[in-house]
Motif scaffolding. Sequence first.
Motif, PDB file in Angstrom:
ATOM      1  N   GLU A   7       0.971  -1.110   0.090  1.00 17.44           N
ATOM      2  CA  GLU A   7       0.086  -0.077  -0.082  1.00 17.44           C
ATOM      3  C   GLU A   7       0.952   1.213   0.003  1.00 17.44           C
ATOM      4  OE1 GLU A   7      -3.223   0.196   3.113  1.00 17.44           O
ATOM      5  OE2 GLU A   7      -4.002  -1.720   2.131  1.00 17.44           O
ATOM      6  N   ALA A   8       1.742   1.395   0.845  1.00 19.18           N
ATOM      7  CA  ALA A   8       2.720   2.380   0.774  1.00 19.18           C
ATOM      8  C   ALA A   8       3.551   2.715  -0.687  1.00 19.18           C
ATOM      9  CB  ALA A   8       3.946   2.297   1.786  1.00 19.18           C
ATOM     10  N   ILE A  17       1.010   4.193  -2.809  1.00 17.02           N
ATOM     11  CA  ILE A  17       0.819   5.533  -2.642  1.00 17.02           C
ATOM     12  C   ILE A  17       1.754   6.433  -2.933  1.00 17.02           C
ATOM     13  CG2 ILE A  17       0.300   7.153  -0.829  1.00 17.02           C
ATOM     14  CD1 ILE A  17      -0.898   4.699   0.816  1.00 17.02           C
ATOM     15  N   ASP A  18       3.093   5.898  -3.102  1.00 14.44           N
ATOM     16  CA  ASP A  18       4.133   6.632  -3.386  1.00 14.44           C
ATOM     17  C   ASP A  18       4.328   6.866  -4.736  1.00 14.44           C
ATOM     18  OD1 ASP A  18       5.112   7.374  -0.887  1.00 14.44           O
ATOM     19  OD2 ASP A  18       6.508   5.521  -0.619  1.00 14.44           O
ATOM     20  N   PHE A  24      -1.482  11.112 -10.899  1.00 16.74           N
ATOM     21  CA  PHE A  24      -2.849  11.684 -11.184  1.00 16.74           C
ATOM     22  C   PHE A  24      -3.213  12.307 -12.710  1.00 16.74           C
ATOM     23  CE2 PHE A  24      -1.977  11.065  -6.600  1.00 16.74           C
ATOM     24  CZ  PHE A  24      -3.128  10.349  -6.153  1.00 16.74           C
ATOM     25  N   ASN A  37      -6.781  16.664 -13.260  1.00 11.21           N
ATOM     26  CA  ASN A  37      -7.015  17.345 -12.168  1.00 11.21           C
ATOM     27  C   ASN A  37      -7.412  16.387 -11.059  1.00 11.21           C
ATOM     28  OD1 ASN A  37      -6.664  19.975 -12.977  1.00 11.21           O
ATOM     29  ND2 ASN A  37      -8.597  19.808 -13.911  1.00 11.21           N
ATOM     30  N   GLY A  38      -6.657  15.401 -10.802  1.00  4.44           N
ATOM     31  CA  GLY A  38      -6.755  14.359  -9.909  1.00  4.44           C
ATOM     32  C   GLY A  38      -8.028  13.340  -9.809  1.00  4.44           C
ATOM     33  N   LEU A  76      -7.958   0.761  -3.188  1.00  6.40           N
ATOM     34  CA  LEU A  76      -7.146   1.969  -2.407  1.00  6.40           C
ATOM     35  C   LEU A  76      -7.183   3.142  -3.289  1.00  6.40           C
ATOM     36  CD1 LEU A  76      -5.208   2.923  -0.019  1.00  6.40           C
ATOM     37  CD2 LEU A  76      -3.429   1.997  -1.483  1.00  6.40           C
ATOM     38  N   ARG A 110      -9.383   4.132  -5.392  1.00  5.39           N
ATOM     39  CA  ARG A 110     -10.775   4.873  -5.437  1.00  5.39           C
ATOM     40  C   ARG A 110     -10.866   5.372  -4.021  1.00  5.39           C
ATOM     41  NH1 ARG A 110     -14.420   6.992  -5.980  1.00  5.39           N
ATOM     42  NH2 ARG A 110     -16.464   5.550  -5.449  1.00  5.39           N
ATOM     43  N   GLN A 111     -10.058   5.113  -2.965  1.00  2.00           N
ATOM     44  CA  GLN A 111     -10.537   5.874  -1.774  1.00  2.00           C
ATOM     45  C   GLN A 111      -9.842   7.390  -1.767  1.00  2.00           C
ATOM     46  OE1 GLN A 111      -8.979   3.672   1.528  1.00  2.00           O
ATOM     47  NE2 GLN A 111     -10.294   1.810   0.914  1.00  2.00           N
ATOM     48  N   ILE A 112      -9.197   7.568  -2.412  1.00  3.48           N
ATOM     49  CA  ILE A 112      -8.450   8.915  -2.532  1.00  3.48           C
ATOM     50  C   ILE A 112      -9.197   9.975  -3.063  1.00  3.48           C
ATOM     51  CG2 ILE A 112      -6.287  10.284  -3.321  1.00  3.48           C
ATOM     52  CD1 ILE A 112      -5.201   7.560  -4.176  1.00  3.48           C
ATOM     53  N   GLU A 113      -9.468  11.110  -2.173  1.00  5.98           N
ATOM     54  CA  GLU A 113     -10.445  12.011  -2.373  1.00  5.98           C
ATOM     55  C   GLU A 113     -10.302  12.578  -3.697  1.00  5.98           C
ATOM     56  OE1 GLU A 113     -11.413  14.365   1.654  1.00  5.98           O
ATOM     57  OE2 GLU A 113      -9.886  15.481   0.519  1.00  5.98           O
ATOM     58  N   THR A 138     -19.665   6.463  -9.625  1.00  4.92           N
ATOM     59  CA  THR A 138     -20.985   6.287 -10.369  1.00  4.92           C
ATOM     60  C   THR A 138     -21.019   6.949 -11.866  1.00  4.92           C
ATOM     61  OG1 THR A 138     -21.832   8.050  -9.262  1.00  4.92           O
ATOM     62  CG2 THR A 138     -22.412   5.710  -8.565  1.00  4.92           C
ATOM     63  N   GLU A 188     -14.319   5.652   3.553  1.00  9.57           N
ATOM     64  CA  GLU A 188     -13.523   5.110   2.873  1.00  9.57           C
ATOM     65  C   GLU A 188     -12.569   6.362   2.237  1.00  9.57           C
ATOM     66  OE1 GLU A 188     -15.364   2.545   0.054  1.00  9.57           O
ATOM     67  OE2 GLU A 188     -16.012   1.274   1.514  1.00  9.57           O
ATOM     68  N   SER A 189     -13.185   7.282   1.956  1.00 10.52           N
ATOM     69  CA  SER A 189     -12.347   8.505   1.404  1.00 10.52           C
ATOM     70  C   SER A 189     -11.334   9.215   2.237  1.00 10.52           C
ATOM     71  CB  SER A 189     -13.476   9.646   0.868  1.00 10.52           C
ATOM     72  OG  SER A 189     -12.662  10.673   0.557  1.00 10.52           O
ATOM     73  N   LYS A 190     -10.220   9.160   1.646  1.00  4.06           N
ATOM     74  CA  LYS A 190      -9.024   9.650   2.381  1.00  4.06           C
ATOM     75  C   LYS A 190      -8.415  10.740   1.452  1.00  4.06           C
ATOM     76  CE  LYS A 190      -7.746   5.580   4.854  1.00  4.06           C
ATOM     77  NZ  LYS A 190      -6.745   4.349   5.025  1.00  4.06           N
ATOM     78  N   ARG A 205      -5.049  12.940  -0.363  1.00  5.63           N
ATOM     79  CA  ARG A 205      -4.033  12.539  -0.762  1.00  5.63           C
ATOM     80  C   ARG A 205      -2.875  12.674   0.273  1.00  5.63           C
ATOM     81  NH1 ARG A 205      -2.217  14.552  -6.358  1.00  5.63           N
ATOM     82  NH2 ARG A 205      -4.511  14.987  -7.299  1.00  5.63           N
ATOM     83  N   LEU A 242      -3.058   9.828   2.911  1.00  2.58           N
ATOM     84  CA  LEU A 242      -2.326   8.598   2.517  1.00  2.58           C
ATOM     85  C   LEU A 242      -0.876   8.562   2.203  1.00  2.58           C
ATOM     86  CD1 LEU A 242      -4.881   7.809  -0.621  1.00  2.58           C
ATOM     87  CD2 LEU A 242      -4.297   6.342   1.253  1.00  2.58           C
ATOM     88  N   LYS A 243      -0.485   9.789   2.243  1.00  4.65           N
ATOM     89  CA  LYS A 243       0.971  10.004   2.038  1.00  4.65           C
ATOM     90  C   LYS A 243       1.538   9.705   3.612  1.00  4.65           C
ATOM     91  CE  LYS A 243       1.948  11.332  -2.278  1.00  4.65           C
ATOM     92  NZ  LYS A 243       2.870  10.336  -3.100  1.00  4.65           N
ATOM     93  N   ALA A 291       1.527   6.153   4.180  1.00  2.00           N
ATOM     94  CA  ALA A 291       2.836   5.743   3.522  1.00  2.00           C
ATOM     95  C   ALA A 291       3.977   5.790   4.184  1.00  2.00           C
ATOM     96  CB  ALA A 291       3.013   5.892   2.122  1.00  2.00           C
ATOM     97  N   ILE A 324       4.217   3.480   7.382  1.00  2.00           N
ATOM     98  CA  ILE A 324       4.489   2.272   7.277  1.00  2.00           C
ATOM     99  C   ILE A 324       6.228   2.149   6.966  1.00  2.00           C
ATOM    100  CG2 ILE A 324       3.841   0.485   5.519  1.00  2.00           C
ATOM    101  CD1 ILE A 324       1.274   1.754   5.109  1.00  2.00           C
TER     102      ILE A 324
END
Lengths: 320, 320
Positions: free
Chosen positions: A202-203, A206-207, A211, A214-215, A243, A245-248, A272, B192-194, B196, B199-200, B203, B206
């Motif tokens: 996961e780390a 994320i690293d 994106f 615009n993210g 993971l 899709r969890q990012i804002e 959706t 769920e939403s986090k 960025r 998440l950094k 990471a 971890i």
Amino acid sequence: MTIREAARLLAGLDCIYLLTHQRPDGDTLGSAAGLCAGLRALGKTAFVLPNPDITPRYRPYAAPYLADSQAPPEGAVLVSVDVAAPTLLPPGYRPLAGEVTLSVDHHPTNPRFARNNLVMPGRAATGEIIFSLLRALGVPLSRDIALPLYLAVSTDTGCFRYTNTTAFTHRVAAALLATGIDCDALHTEMFESKSRARLKVEALLIDNMAFYQNGAVALGCLTAAELTALGAAEDDVDNISALSRQIEGVEIGAVLREVSASVCKLSVRTSTKWEANRLCALLGGGGHERAAGAKVPGGMETAKQAVLQAFKTYLGVDEL
Amino acid sequence: MTIREAARLLAGLDCIYLLTHQRPDGDTLGSAAGLCAGLRALGKTAFVLPNPDITPRYRPYAAPYLADSQAPPEGAVLVSVDVAAPTLLPPGYRPLAGEVTLSVDHHPTNPRFARNNLVMPGRAATGEIIFSLLRALGVPLSRDIALPLYLAVSTDTGCFRYTNTTAFTHRVAAALLATGIDCDALHTEMFESKSRARLKVEALLIDNMAFYQNGAVALGCLTAAELTALGAAEDDVDNISALSRQIEGVEIGAVLREVSASVCKLSVRTSTKWEANRLCALLGGGGHERAAGAKVPGGMETAKQAVLQAFKTYLGVDEL
């Protein structure tokens, strides 16, 4: 067949052996254990046939009910739980598919392969059907029955978060909790605990997440060499695309994983607004609207270019 | 006061203004919005007094009910929801604490500060009490009522995972879902939403997590410089120590965060085998058995040595 009819069928049997599906999850094992406990409470001989793929996490729930041998005894009646098709039985049990007396399942695609089929696609988990079945059989709900059924219902609904969760799901959970079962350890094991290797993956993801738009679009890549270096097993990358899709702000989240020097696996999750299966179809893959995948030829660099091109085509843009 | 008595009290009122607690969460805002919607359905004038700390995540749930002004009008009756003590009102409302006609709350420590107090410590969320109150008032459950109450109940129980979750919690959830509310967006936003940055931070944590005692003890460190470099706000490190306890095999998980050059903040989570508050007491801190904290003097290096020493003392070992 209705719940009442299935209950009448079971009530008339003495020796029942239960079949679970290959790579067993909480629903198939919890449903089997709960049904087995309930049948035993009625004085019947009941066992769960040993499933070679049971992982240590699930084993304690099934252990009290496992038969010694993979061969059901003479005169035993076979009942399958949460098995959506004969091909989903563990390989050793597939020859028995034609002898299944009752199939209890919630998958809409179930081809009704057994002699009798209690298939209820509206139920979030097969465990919910077992709950109704035991109620129709007049079995008092004990903790031995309730804990495996809670395992079944909670794991198949992402602990009441997935969209398959209904009012009935919560009513079942209420009845199960009312027996006094302690779900704390189960919640930790099933929904919180992560291996060190999983966290390292996961780390890493994320690293190196990139994106675009615009993210709104996120793509993370995991090379075979990186995964080997982290000691990550298949289990440690399971469902890892969730993971992204969890990012804002992310509407299309994707993970590209290098399986070998010649093939990568793409996994896509969408909000959706977008359809994951249509995006993946551009790469010869498919799946559901919100979650889909594709096998992409090539090592990481080749595959990544193909994926970015598919993103552009799907979004109708020249540049990401 | 009983639910029936509180319902009778509310039934006799015409103009009701609701108070929520400072740094409002899903339970206080969801309870206020649900109660407000229910009172309006009875034809009453009802508003939620604006709370200066509402975050964007929660705002949509409260927005339809917020009063224009922080000053309740002449003749309005004040009801507080989920406010465990007068000091937990937003500062601007504390002078009104003596004029609260009814306090509805589930915190056992509530000093019964209002003229009438409906305090039910057995309920997992104040939202569960509002549910019963509206039922006693004879308000039909609509989606406008059900969605904020679902927010209240789900957030205060970690979406039915915390040990405060009861059979009643699930019965309430069943009734709320039966109205046809769509909880999908709520689940994503709340559970769920986090960001960025979050998440950094995860990471980073971890990557630098150190393990002791065969992996039973984990300590992750975050320096002020690292957090600044990641653009992490206070929200992005909220509850971050939970991550350390999620790692397979970890019984004592801790995160040490450098707040300034002269002070660090330790946050400890333990399994049922260990007591986080006793460990933190060795550093002058405290808290609950499973979650506790301490302020440790010094920058990262100094504080870390003090923490490792406390670990050794608590575990009764010479070497970690």
